[in-house]
Design an enzyme around this catalytic site. Structure first.
Site, PDB file in Angstrom:
ATOM      1  N   ARG A 146      -1.532  -1.516  10.344  1.00  0.00           N
ATOM      2  CA  ARG A 146      -0.591  -0.669   9.416  1.00  0.00           C
ATOM      3  C   ARG A 146      -1.522   0.488   9.071  1.00  0.00           C
ATOM      4  NH1 ARG A 146       2.898  -4.650   5.654  1.00  0.00           N
ATOM      5  NH2 ARG A 146       4.718  -4.875   6.981  1.00  0.00           N
ATOM      6  N   GLY A 184      14.351 -18.311  11.880  1.00  0.00           N
ATOM      7  CA  GLY A 184      14.334 -17.073  10.957  1.00  0.00           C
ATOM      8  C   GLY A 184      14.109 -15.740  11.995  1.00  0.00           C
ATOM      9  N   HIS A 226      -2.931 -10.058   1.584  1.00  0.00           N
ATOM     10  CA  HIS A 226      -1.905  -9.552   2.397  1.00  0.00           C
ATOM     11  C   HIS A 226      -0.771  -9.333   1.010  1.00  0.00           C
ATOM     12  CE1 HIS A 226       0.958  -8.435   5.127  1.00  0.00           C
ATOM     13  NE2 HIS A 226       1.818  -9.622   5.053  1.00  0.00           N
TER      14      HIS A 226
END
Length: 358
Positions: free
Chosen positions: A156, A12, A180
């Site tokens: 972030r 992936g 999350h």
């Protein structure tokens, strides 16, 4: 001592990007092994064989053994990174909506790993992170299973604050606990500069005061509505600009919505946060990171799955000390933990439905 890392879901976008990040780093060398694990179908194995050759052409100077195995049952890494399962899309931006589809995948992975590599360390990347951690922790030692979502969210948050201050993320400490997802809890009380600069400390104090002036979720809901309208019109640049103007704590909760609309994944950011966790595990330096883990009172007295600060070693995770939180912050973390628990219960109660509880 040699080390072996297995990536389940290596074909992936996130899994293949993670392989590249690992080989670009100095974590693995000669006699170490990177194992790329297929999905048990010929197309997956063929893709991974091609990926292996490409990686060797790029990074073979480090002499890392890159191995392709077709089945989950072939996994034998010291550290197993779980990247398999469905991902968010424009139609399913809430990670919780992936639960019903990914639950049987997580159970298959957990059963195979419990049978073949019960003593390994497991880093969960797949979403919902909390559900995968719950499933793996129920079949494996809970201190050897953790999700990297809280580390990605903390990075972030640090980046968003650093951007507003005009400095590097490396000069900021910041923590995001909880889920999350939409029940994440950015903690302004943990934000600090790594150097003394009165002017920047003043700007940081202003950001904290502005954040405290109105509830986070009110600001997030308003920003989500604005961004959703822009995305519907495919005004992507304008959506990013709207998020940029928001305060950092709201920005980190909405900006992935824009990225997911276009890319359906954040492969480099996810791989980077996972690499942080891998480095902390392999090097045994007791560096603090953040992760979703199965708690039994080790952090803030919480029970169940929740993102908290942790220390990582080859033996697994231990809870890391957390600075004293404000009363509101502690309340929000506890509320996030309850929300996660309610969601997990709903998935097990209604496995054939996609349920996203608040």
């Amino acid at each position: 001592m040699s080390i072996s890392i297995s990536i389940i879901g290596a074909s992936g976008a996130v899994g293949s990007t993670l392989a590249t990040h690992i080989l670009r780093s100095d974590l693995l060398g000669a006699n170490d092994r990177l194992q790329l694990v297929g999905r048990g179908v010929p197309a997956s194995t063929a893709r991974l064989l091609a990926t292996r050759t490409d990686l060797l052409d790029a990074f073979d100077q480090e002499r890392v053994d890159i191995e392709v195995v077709p089945e989950i049952e072939d996994v034998d890494g010291d550290i197993v990174v779980v990247c398999a399962g469905g991902t968010i899309s424009a139609k399913a931006m809430d990670r919780r909506l992936l639960g019903s589809a990914n639950l049987p995948i997580f159970e298959q992975i957990a059963d195979a790993c419990a049978a073949h590599v019960p003593g390994s360390i497991f880093i969960v990347v797949s979403n919902p992170v909390e559900l995968a951690v719950q499933v793996l922790s129920s079949r494996l030692g809970r201190h050897r299973v953790f999700g990297m979502g809280a580390q990605q969210d903390s990075l972030r948050f640090a980046r968003a604050i650093a951007k507003d201050l005009g400095i590097s993320r490396h000069d900021i400490r910041a923590s995001v606990l909880g889920e999350h997802g939409q029940a994440m809890v950015p903690l302004w009380s943990t934000v600090e500069l790594k150097f003394m600069d009165p002017a920047l400390h003043g700007v940081l104090s202003q950001l904290k005061d502005l954040s405290a002036a109105s509830p986070l979720m009110d600001r997030v809901i308003a920003l989500q509505k604005q961004v959703a309208e822009l995305l519907l019109a495919e005004e992507i640049a304008e959506a990013y600009e709207a998020a940029r103007k928001a305060l950092p704590d709201a920005r980190i909760m909405v900006e992935p919505m824009i990225t997911g609309h276009t890319m359906h994944s954040t492969p480099n950011a996810t791989a980077n946060a996972t690499l942080h966790c891998l480095a902390a595990t392999i090097r045994n330096h007791h560096v603090r990171v953040h992760g979703q883990v199965s708690l039994q009172g080790e952090s803030l007295g919480l029970e169940g799955i929740c993102g908290v600060p942790i220390h990582l070693t080859r033996a697994g995770w231990t809870a890391a000390p957390l600075p004293r939180l404000t009363a509101d912050e502690r309340m929000h973390v506890e509320s996030s933990a309850r929300s996660i628990d309610n969601y997990l219960r709903s998935v097990y109660s209604h496995p054939d439905q996609a349920i996203a509880l608040s």
